[in-house]
Design a protein around this motif. Structure first.
Motif, mmCIF file in Angstrom:
data_model
loop_
_atom_site.group_PDB
_atom_site.id
_atom_site.type_symbol
_atom_site.label_atom_id
_atom_site.label_comp_id
_atom_site.label_asym_id
_atom_site.label_seq_id
_atom_site.Cartn_x
_atom_site.Cartn_y
_atom_site.Cartn_z
ATOM 1 N N ARG A 23 -17.621 38.326 -45.636
ATOM 2 C CA ARG A 23 -16.389 38.368 -44.842
ATOM 3 C C ARG A 23 -15.159 38.306 -45.727
ATOM 4 O O ARG A 23 -14.209 37.612 -45.435
ATOM 5 C CB ARG A 23 -16.394 37.301 -43.765
ATOM 6 C CG ARG A 23 -16.932 35.950 -44.187
ATOM 7 C CD ARG A 23 -17.138 35.067 -42.976
ATOM 8 N NE ARG A 23 -17.085 33.676 -43.340
ATOM 9 C CZ ARG A 23 -17.709 32.712 -42.683
ATOM 10 N NH1 ARG A 23 -18.410 32.982 -41.610
ATOM 11 N NH2 ARG A 23 -17.601 31.472 -43.069
ATOM 12 N N ALA A 24 -15.209 39.099 -46.794
ATOM 13 C CA ALA A 24 -14.087 39.115 -47.737
ATOM 14 C C ALA A 24 -13.044 40.160 -47.352
ATOM 15 O O ALA A 24 -11.979 40.214 -47.949
ATOM 16 C CB ALA A 24 -14.596 39.399 -49.145
ATOM 17 N N GLY A 25 -13.384 41.027 -46.391
ATOM 18 C CA GLY A 25 -12.423 42.047 -45.976
ATOM 19 C C GLY A 25 -12.283 43.190 -46.972
ATOM 20 O O GLY A 25 -11.373 43.998 -46.868
ATOM 21 N N LEU A 64 -29.863 34.940 -49.775
ATOM 22 C CA LEU A 64 -31.193 35.512 -49.999
ATOM 23 C C LEU A 64 -31.094 37.032 -50.201
ATOM 24 O O LEU A 64 -31.851 37.621 -50.967
ATOM 25 C CB LEU A 64 -32.066 35.188 -48.778
ATOM 26 C CG LEU A 64 -33.568 35.156 -48.926
ATOM 27 C CD1 LEU A 64 -34.031 34.369 -50.128
ATOM 28 C CD2 LEU A 64 -34.186 34.570 -47.654
ATOM 29 N N ASP A 65 -30.137 37.659 -49.520
ATOM 30 C CA ASP A 65 -30.028 39.121 -49.572
ATOM 31 C C ASP A 65 -29.436 39.556 -50.919
ATOM 32 O O ASP A 65 -30.172 40.009 -51.804
ATOM 33 C CB ASP A 65 -29.163 39.606 -48.403
ATOM 34 C CG ASP A 65 -29.101 41.116 -48.317
ATOM 35 O OD1 ASP A 65 -30.146 41.756 -48.482
ATOM 36 O OD2 ASP A 65 -28.001 41.671 -48.100
ATOM 37 N N HIS A 66 -28.144 39.404 -51.096
ATOM 38 C CA HIS A 66 -27.595 39.817 -52.393
ATOM 39 C C HIS A 66 -27.737 38.742 -53.459
ATOM 40 O O HIS A 66 -27.831 39.049 -54.646
ATOM 41 C CB HIS A 66 -26.133 40.264 -52.288
ATOM 42 C CG HIS A 66 -25.791 41.161 -53.421
ATOM 43 N ND1 HIS A 66 -25.570 42.513 -53.284
ATOM 44 C CD2 HIS A 66 -25.724 40.913 -54.756
ATOM 45 C CE1 HIS A 66 -25.367 43.043 -54.473
ATOM 46 N NE2 HIS A 66 -25.453 42.085 -55.382
ATOM 47 N N ARG A 94 -17.981 41.593 -49.762
ATOM 48 C CA ARG A 94 -18.219 42.648 -48.775
ATOM 49 C C ARG A 94 -17.412 42.338 -47.519
ATOM 50 O O ARG A 94 -17.093 41.180 -47.255
ATOM 51 C CB ARG A 94 -19.719 42.703 -48.382
ATOM 52 C CG ARG A 94 -20.677 42.994 -49.535
ATOM 53 C CD ARG A 94 -20.611 44.459 -49.950
ATOM 54 N NE ARG A 94 -21.562 44.779 -51.010
ATOM 55 C CZ ARG A 94 -21.282 44.716 -52.302
ATOM 56 N NH1 ARG A 94 -20.102 44.331 -52.720
ATOM 57 N NH2 ARG A 94 -22.198 45.049 -53.206
ATOM 58 N N ASP A 95 -17.150 43.387 -46.723
ATOM 59 C CA ASP A 95 -16.485 43.108 -45.453
ATOM 60 C C ASP A 95 -17.500 42.913 -44.328
ATOM 61 O O ASP A 95 -17.136 42.569 -43.206
ATOM 62 C CB ASP A 95 -15.478 44.214 -45.097
ATOM 63 C CG ASP A 95 -16.108 45.579 -45.076
ATOM 64 O OD1 ASP A 95 -17.345 45.676 -45.267
ATOM 65 O OD2 ASP A 95 -15.385 46.569 -44.878
#
Ligand SMILES: NC(=O)C1=CN([C@@H]2O[C@H](COP(=O)(O)OP(=O)(O)OC[C@H]3O[C@@H](n4cnc5c(N)ncnc54)[C@H](OP(=O)(O)O)[C@@H]3O)[C@@H](O)[C@H]2O)C=CC1
Ligand SMILES: O=C1CO[C@H](CO)[C@@H](O)[C@@H]1O
Length: 347
Positions: A235-237, A178-180, A151-152
């Motif tokens: 923070r994969a952009g 914990l979230d995804h 995700r970005d």
């Protein structure tokens, strides 16, 4: 069956639409503390009860199931009160932010003879169906799985509450793991059909912010003769989802809406309808709710969702502990608490 939704944010709103597509269920009430969100609830549920407090709902009664759609920190207190008031509970993920809380809630459900069921909706996603088919009849003995969720940024909650609650340790309990990560872990437990023996994990936080929640995580679940690697990033952009399983006789790989497979029928390429484009995944809800209903009708199976809640919490807690010691592989924490299952110490 009468249901009350508690928490009318993204998940709660999605749930109201989801219930409209399943016969025999009435959303009788929505509990939501924020006035702005209560107005939205009243517009969408003109003939139902919309109230500010769970106490008011439980005092009035008239619901069979409480569906907990609040941010994670409130899951256990809300679910606990609903179970002790005699309601069955469906609870958003992560059901609990710690293993101890998960085990205590499971014990509460058991002692009050109510069903506690996790909203593990990726379990009824098309990705999971394809992975399962490949593992059951296509790729031979499962040797490895790899899930990569990129995700970005983190998903944002509704305006009117705190859209950035996923970065609050107090409200979310942790970060992307914990979230995804919860979705990835229960998918792995279902595919491998057992708990991993060892876990190793490293996490990434913003530079210079050791107290911030994790924004990246790399987890290895070691099942002895097979492994599952999970890579997660806010923070994969870019936004991308990859899932793959490899066995002794083939593989299946899902890259968003494209599926590539090799097995007894030779190579295959196909399109995947409805991968994971939005946050509420409406079409995954009817099959999940059908499973809830079937489970509810058979108390002999109530341990199945409880085991999955506990197993997922054990993996994630072990992963955070491994990350705290630099990623060293650790034996799975916690005991097997299933009724009739006893942990035998090695002699
Ligand atoms: N399974 C899935 O695919 C998805 C799961 N989720 C999960 O759903 C849950 C909620 O996330 P999301 O909907 O995105 O969050 P949002 O921020 O969009 O909504 C949260 C809502 O819960 C309300 N709320 C907060 N505290 C309480 C409380 N104590 N009692 C009742 N309501 C409360 C908030 O209102 P207020 O302002 O009053 O606090 C807000 O309306 C999380 O656990 C998340 O992980 C979310 C999206 C998809
Ligand atoms: O469960 C959910 C679906 O996935 C999103 C992120 O990828 C989560 O943030 C959300 O809570």
């Amino acid at each position: 069956m009468k249901v009350a939704i508690v928490g009318f944010g993204t998940a709660g709103g999605g749930r109201l639409s989801g219930y409209r597509s399943v016969p025999g269920v009435e959303v009788a009430a929505i509990v939501e503390p924020a006035a702005e969100r209560r107005r939205a609830a009243a517009e969408q549920l003109p003939h139902g009860r919309v109230m500010a407090s769970l106490d008011e709902l439980l005092a009035e009664g008239g619901v069979d199931v409480v569906d907990v759609c609040t941010p994670p920190a409130y899951h256990v207190p809300v679910a606990h009160r609903a179970l002790t008031a005699g309601c069955h509970v469906i609870c958003e993920k992560p059901v609990a932010v710690s293993l101890a809380d998960a085990q205590e809630l499971i014990a509460t459900a058991r002692s009050h003879e109510r069903l506690l069921y996790p909203s593990h909706n990726y379990g009824t996603s098309p990705m999971m169906r394809l992975l399962r088919q490949a593992v059951d009849a296509g790729i031979g003995r499962l040797e490895s799985a790899r899930f990569q969720i990129l995700r970005d940024r983190h998903a944002r909650g509704v305006h009117g509450f705190r859209p950035d609650w996923r970065r609050s340790r107090e409200l979310a309990g942790g970060g992307i793991l914990l979230d995804h990560g919860t979705h990835c872990v229960y998918m792995a437990l279902r595919l491998f059909g057992e708990l991993p023996a060892k876990i190793s994990c490293t996490v990434g936080r913003p530079v210079g912010s050791p107290d911030a929640v994790d924004e990246e995580a790399a987890v290895r679940m070691d099942f002895g003769s097979a492994v599952c690697d999970i890579e997660l990033s806010w923070r994969a952009g870019l936004r991308a989802n990859h899932y793959s399983v490899t066995g002794t006789e083939g593989f299946l790989r899902i890259d968003d809406d494209r599926v590539t497979a090799e097995g007894p029928d030779g190579p295959q390429v196909l399109d995947l309808a409805s991968p994971s484009r939005d946050q509420t995944h409406l079409d995954w809800f009817p099959p999940m709710f059908a499973d809830f209903r079937q489970t509810l009708a058979d108390p002999g199976r109530w341990h199945v969702p409880a085991d999955e809640i506990a197993g997922t919490a054990r993996v994630i807690e072990t992963a955070y502990r491994s990350a705290a010691v630099g990623g060293a592989p650790l034996a799975l924490v916690g005991d097997d608490t299933r009724p009739g299952v006893h942990t035998v110490s090695p002699v």
